[in-house]
Design a protein around this motif. Structure first.
Motif, PDB file in Angstrom:
ATOM      1  N   MET A 178       0.722  -1.346  -0.067  1.00  0.00           N
ATOM      2  CA  MET A 178       0.015  -0.017   0.020  1.00  0.00           C
ATOM      3  C   MET A 178       0.816   1.228   0.133  1.00  0.00           C
ATOM      4  O   MET A 178       0.232   2.291  -0.092  1.00  0.00           O
ATOM      5  CB  MET A 178      -1.008  -0.036   1.409  1.00  0.00           C
ATOM      6  N   GLY A 179       2.277   1.274   0.038  1.00  0.00           N
ATOM      7  CA  GLY A 179       2.993   2.421   0.204  1.00  0.00           C
ATOM      8  C   GLY A 179       3.360   3.041  -1.000  1.00  0.00           C
ATOM      9  O   GLY A 179       3.087   2.499  -2.117  1.00  0.00           O
ATOM     10  N   PRO A 180       4.171   4.225  -0.946  1.00  0.00           N
ATOM     11  CA  PRO A 180       4.890   4.506   0.678  1.00  0.00           C
ATOM     12  C   PRO A 180       3.985   5.380   1.310  1.00  0.00           C
ATOM     13  O   PRO A 180       3.151   6.108   0.814  1.00  0.00           O
ATOM     14  CB  PRO A 180       5.994   5.095  -0.089  1.00  0.00           C
ATOM     15  N   LEU A 181       3.968   4.965   2.669  1.00  0.00           N
ATOM     16  CA  LEU A 181       3.125   5.650   3.658  1.00  0.00           C
ATOM     17  C   LEU A 181       4.018   6.786   4.236  1.00  0.00           C
ATOM     18  O   LEU A 181       5.306   6.805   4.131  1.00  0.00           O
ATOM     19  CB  LEU A 181       2.748   4.636   4.891  1.00  0.00           C
ATOM     20  N   ASN A 182       3.321   7.898   4.572  1.00  0.00           N
ATOM     21  CA  ASN A 182       4.019   9.140   4.865  1.00  0.00           C
ATOM     22  C   ASN A 182       3.810   9.236   6.361  1.00  0.00           C
ATOM     23  O   ASN A 182       4.235  10.310   6.885  1.00  0.00           O
ATOM     24  CB  ASN A 182       3.397  10.423   3.983  1.00  0.00           C
ATOM     25  N   SER A 183       3.272   8.483   7.310  1.00  0.00           N
ATOM     26  CA  SER A 183       3.205   8.281   8.617  1.00  0.00           C
ATOM     27  C   SER A 183       2.928   7.181   8.936  1.00  0.00           C
ATOM     28  O   SER A 183       2.982   6.068   8.369  1.00  0.00           O
ATOM     29  CB  SER A 183       1.947   9.429   8.948  1.00  0.00           C
ATOM     30  N   ARG A 184       2.976   6.817  10.415  1.00  0.00           N
ATOM     31  CA  ARG A 184       2.562   5.749  10.945  1.00  0.00           C
ATOM     32  C   ARG A 184       0.909   5.540  10.662  1.00  0.00           C
ATOM     33  O   ARG A 184       0.227   6.526  10.517  1.00  0.00           O
ATOM     34  CB  ARG A 184       2.627   5.914  12.658  1.00  0.00           C
ATOM     35  N   PRO A 185       0.528   4.380  10.614  1.00  0.00           N
ATOM     36  CA  PRO A 185      -0.859   4.100  10.251  1.00  0.00           C
ATOM     37  C   PRO A 185      -1.736   4.176  11.362  1.00  0.00           C
ATOM     38  O   PRO A 185      -1.312   4.293  12.736  1.00  0.00           O
ATOM     39  CB  PRO A 185      -0.888   2.693   9.780  1.00  0.00           C
ATOM     40  N   THR A 186      -3.109   4.186  11.114  1.00  0.00           N
ATOM     41  CA  THR A 186      -4.196   4.061  12.399  1.00  0.00           C
ATOM     42  C   THR A 186      -5.357   3.089  11.819  1.00  0.00           C
ATOM     43  O   THR A 186      -5.551   3.262  10.637  1.00  0.00           O
ATOM     44  CB  THR A 186      -4.598   5.593  12.714  1.00  0.00           C
ATOM     45  N   VAL A 187      -5.938   2.667  12.795  1.00  0.00           N
ATOM     46  CA  VAL A 187      -6.946   1.495  12.339  1.00  0.00           C
ATOM     47  C   VAL A 187      -8.323   1.760  13.145  1.00  0.00           C
ATOM     48  O   VAL A 187      -7.945   2.195  14.238  1.00  0.00           O
ATOM     49  CB  VAL A 187      -6.415   0.114  12.485  1.00  0.00           C
ATOM     50  N   GLY A 188      -9.197   1.576  12.282  1.00  0.00           N
ATOM     51  CA  GLY A 188     -10.557   1.351  13.027  1.00  0.00           C
ATOM     52  C   GLY A 188     -11.269   0.219  12.672  1.00  0.00           C
ATOM     53  O   GLY A 188     -11.351  -0.406  11.481  1.00  0.00           O
ATOM     54  N   VAL A 189     -11.724  -0.592  13.705  1.00  0.00           N
ATOM     55  CA  VAL A 189     -12.462  -2.116  13.410  1.00  0.00           C
ATOM     56  C   VAL A 189     -13.914  -1.885  13.673  1.00  0.00           C
ATOM     57  O   VAL A 189     -14.237  -1.624  14.610  1.00  0.00           O
ATOM     58  CB  VAL A 189     -11.767  -3.215  14.313  1.00  0.00           C
ATOM     59  N   LEU A 190     -14.529  -2.211  12.583  1.00  0.00           N
ATOM     60  CA  LEU A 190     -15.901  -2.297  12.657  1.00  0.00           C
ATOM     61  C   LEU A 190     -16.602  -3.195  13.165  1.00  0.00           C
ATOM     62  O   LEU A 190     -15.887  -4.560  13.237  1.00  0.00           O
ATOM     63  CB  LEU A 190     -16.786  -1.844  11.223  1.00  0.00           C
ATOM     64  N   ALA A 191     -17.917  -3.154  13.318  1.00  0.00           N
ATOM     65  CA  ALA A 191     -18.518  -4.381  14.232  1.00  0.00           C
ATOM     66  C   ALA A 191     -18.544  -5.714  12.905  1.00  0.00           C
ATOM     67  O   ALA A 191     -18.691  -6.469  13.847  1.00  0.00           O
ATOM     68  CB  ALA A 191     -20.063  -3.816  14.556  1.00  0.00           C
ATOM     69  N   SER A 192     -18.315  -5.480  11.763  1.00  0.00           N
ATOM     70  CA  SER A 192     -18.528  -6.421  10.993  1.00  0.00           C
ATOM     71  C   SER A 192     -17.410  -7.354  10.615  1.00  0.00           C
ATOM     72  O   SER A 192     -17.117  -8.166  10.247  1.00  0.00           O
ATOM     73  CB  SER A 192     -19.124  -5.973   9.476  1.00  0.00           C
ATOM     74  N   GLY A 193     -16.208  -6.559  11.305  1.00  0.00           N
ATOM     75  CA  GLY A 193     -14.877  -7.297  11.427  1.00  0.00           C
ATOM     76  C   GLY A 193     -14.066  -6.379  10.297  1.00  0.00           C
ATOM     77  O   GLY A 193     -12.743  -6.783  10.045  1.00  0.00           O
TER      78      GLY A 193
END
Length: 212
Positions: free
Chosen positions: A116-131
């Motif tokens: 998926m890169g190059p990333l320009n920062s640390r990633p952040t994640v959200g997990v939905l109820a569906s998974g």
């Protein structure tokens, strides 16, 4: 992460904040990230050795620190948890790509290169109820970019826009909605949301500044 490089905590019960409480676990090598599921809290950080470390709280008792490995990491990690207890930890690797380690309930699996890169920062994640897992990061164009785990495959990288941002985004998910927040170039708090898997809406000016 305290000035002493140890883990500290403040907690809110019934609208009242208590703390700070020194938990120890150090020396930490990065800011921590936390994932909550049920009555358990799991805190992760990049250790001074460049590896992934963890501490967890069950029944008001803290355990750790435990060395998970997966490194060398290239950024502080970001964690998300499922209601089942599965934990997914993401980081920007030294190659600028997105990497993951996950706890399947009995063992850690990884590290896995997602790309998926190059990333320009640390990633952040959200997990939905569906998974579904929505991972966000700051792109080289200072806009938000996203990769999503559908349950069988990764989709992305997808441009979200909202920029130019003044910081990396932070994500939170609840039910069927993902919310992202960041510091704008005006040093105020800004946000965007993605309800029910629909299109992102925003950017929305929240204020609260000037942020540091």
């Amino acid at each position: 992460e305290g000035a002493d490089a140890n883990l500290w905590e403040a907690s809110n019960l019934s609208g009242t904040w208590t703390g700070p409480v020194r938990l120890g676990m150090g020396p930490l090598g990065s800011v921590p990230t936390v994932a909550a599921w049920g009555s358990e809290l799991d805190v992760f950080w990049e250790g001074a050795d460049g590896q992934l470390w963890e501490a967890w709280e069950t029944a008001t008792t803290w355990h750790g620190p435990a060395r998970i490995g997966m490194g060398p990491l290239g950024s502080p990690p970001s964690a998300g948890a499922h209601s089942s207890g599965e934990q997914d930890v993401f980081w920007k690797g030294s190659d600028g790509q997105l990497w993951e380690g996950d706890w399947n309930g009995s063992a850690w699996i990884g590290p896995q290169k997602i790309g998926m890169g190059p990333l320009n920062s640390r990633p952040t994640v959200g997990v939905l109820a569906s998974g579904e897992q929505d991972v966000l990061w700051l792109g080289a164009d200072f806009n938000i970019w996203m990769a999503a785990w559908s349950g069988s495959a990764w989709i992305g990288p997808s441009p979200v826009g909202m920029g130019p941002l003044g910081s990396a985004p932070a994500a939170a998910a609840w039910g069927t909605e993902v919310d992202a927040f960041w510091q704008g170039t005006d040093r105020n708090l800004w946000g965007a949301k993605r309800p029910n898997g629909a299109a992102w809406t925003g950017p929305t000016f929240i204020g609260m500044g000037p942020l540091a």
